[in-house]
Design an enzyme around this catalytic site. Structure first.
Site, PDB file in Angstrom:
ATOM      1  N   HIS A 188      44.070  42.513  39.496  1.00 34.68           N
ATOM      2  CA  HIS A 188      42.708  43.436  39.262  1.00 34.68           C
ATOM      3  C   HIS A 188      42.926  44.692  40.180  1.00 34.68           C
ATOM      4  O   HIS A 188      42.142  44.578  41.436  1.00 34.68           O
ATOM      5  CB  HIS A 188      41.836  42.303  39.889  1.00 34.68           C
ATOM      6  N   GLU A 294      43.263  47.339  35.135  1.00 36.21           N
ATOM      7  CA  GLU A 294      43.912  46.117  35.455  1.00 36.21           C
ATOM      8  C   GLU A 294      45.041  45.480  34.368  1.00 36.21           C
ATOM      9  O   GLU A 294      44.732  45.111  33.337  1.00 36.21           O
ATOM     10  CB  GLU A 294      42.734  44.884  35.571  1.00 36.21           C
TER      11      GLU A 294
END
Ligand code: BG6
Length: 320
Positions: A188, A294
């Site tokens: 992320h 991500e």
């Protein structure tokens, strides 16, 4: 004095090559590595979260001023790791009690090892040194509640490799049990940008995505560059392997993200209202300084048979 015919030549004294520097902070909370060429990386053992990646003094990652770094919640910024579920867990079934984005980002990882590569000459040493940091998490060092939510024997090895102008993150998942299990994973990554109004993302044209802002509708991207002008939460799926995704700032490449064995990619920016609703997001207008790119495997589930491993890599080049 007799002069020797075959006098040995002087043994060259090899210069001491500058080498990567790695240390664990005194409070044992993070591992810091730097290269002779000036790059550095900092990884919190909490979540194995990369919280800083600098090239020539320029920070490449965004971390909120109110990010909680003491291990009591996931870090708002850097590179939290998503595993074994992406987003909210399924509302029923065996995974239902997992937290949003899983437990990897909230668990304390172990620092396993470091290794470095150095070239043999002084001149090139300054350009191609790299250092790899390995972190581990396995079912044997999980909290009891995480094990109840995901009762599988597994091990994760997360490798962070710092090189000149690039950072590679690699996740290896091994099934240590005698039954198969399924998982999702993702890195992320909060990239730091100067002004979201100047940002465009290229490399996604023609790709399918799930638009989480529009009730998870299925769409296909038709623009060659994606500009961020409002809340954006898209899950691009089935991307062409290895095709770079480029984050442009004012028309110039700033970051280039390549993936290996990770076919999905989330593009996220919370924009004004969502940012205001997050207690650990500051300052309020910091959504202008970040874009999450991500790389992961989140569309559907990765099934892993007993003894098998899965490996996924995200590599980011910083263009300054
Ligand atoms: C993104 C998701 O990956 O993470 C978003 O696509 C989510 O839907 C965002 O809002 C942040 O999640 P969290 O749990 O860190 O607030």
């Amino acid at each position: 004095m007799v002069d020797r015919a075959n006098k040995p030549s002087a043994i060259p004294v090899s210069p001491t090559l500058p080498s990567p520097h790695v240390f664990c902070t005194a409070d044992n909370s993070r591992v810091v590595a730097s290269l002779p060429s000036g790059e550095s990386v900092e990884v919190l053992l909490h979540g194995a979260t990369v919280v800083s990646w600098k090239c020539a003094e320029t920070e490449n990652l965004f971390v909120s001023e109110k990010a909680v770094l003491d291990g009591s919640k996931p870090v708002r910024g850097g590179i939290p790791l998503v595993f074994p579920v992406f987003g909210p867990p399924p509302s029923s079934g065996p995974l239902a009690s997992l937290p949003q984005h899983g437990f990897a980002r909230s668990s304390r990882w172990e620092f396993l090892d470091r290794s470095s590569s150095e070239s043999s000459t002084l001149t090139s040493a300054a350009t191609d040194n790299s250092v790899k940091l390995d972190f581990g998490l396995s079912s044997s060092n999980m909290s009891p509640e995480a094990l109840r939510a995901w009762p599988h024997k597994f091990s994760l090895i997360y490798s962070v490799t710092l090189s000149k102008n690039s950072l590679e993150t690699m996740m290896l998942v091994r099934n240590e049990s005698d039954v198969s299990f399924e998982f999702q994973m993702l890195m992320h990554t909060y990239l730091r940008v100067k002004d979201i109004g100047q940002v465009a993302i290229s490399g996604l044209n023609g790709s399918s995505y799930i638009d989480k802002v529009k009730s998870a509708s299925k769409e296909t991207q038709s623009q060659s560059e994606l500009a961020i002008t409002s809340e954006t939460d898209r899950v691009y799926t089935g991307l062409t392997p290895h095709k770079p995704i480029v984050v442009l700032e004012a028309g110039n490449p700033r970051f280039e993200v390549t993936r290996d064995n990770l076919e999905d990619l989330v593009v996220w920016n919370p924009w004004i209202e969502k940012a205001a609703g997050m207690s650990d997001f500051a300052p309020r207008d910091a959504y202008k300084q970040m874009i999450c790119i991500e790389a992961g495997a989140v569309n559907g589930w990765q099934k892993l048979e007993p003894g098998d491993t899965f490996e996924g890599v995200s590599s980011i080049k910083s263009v300054l």
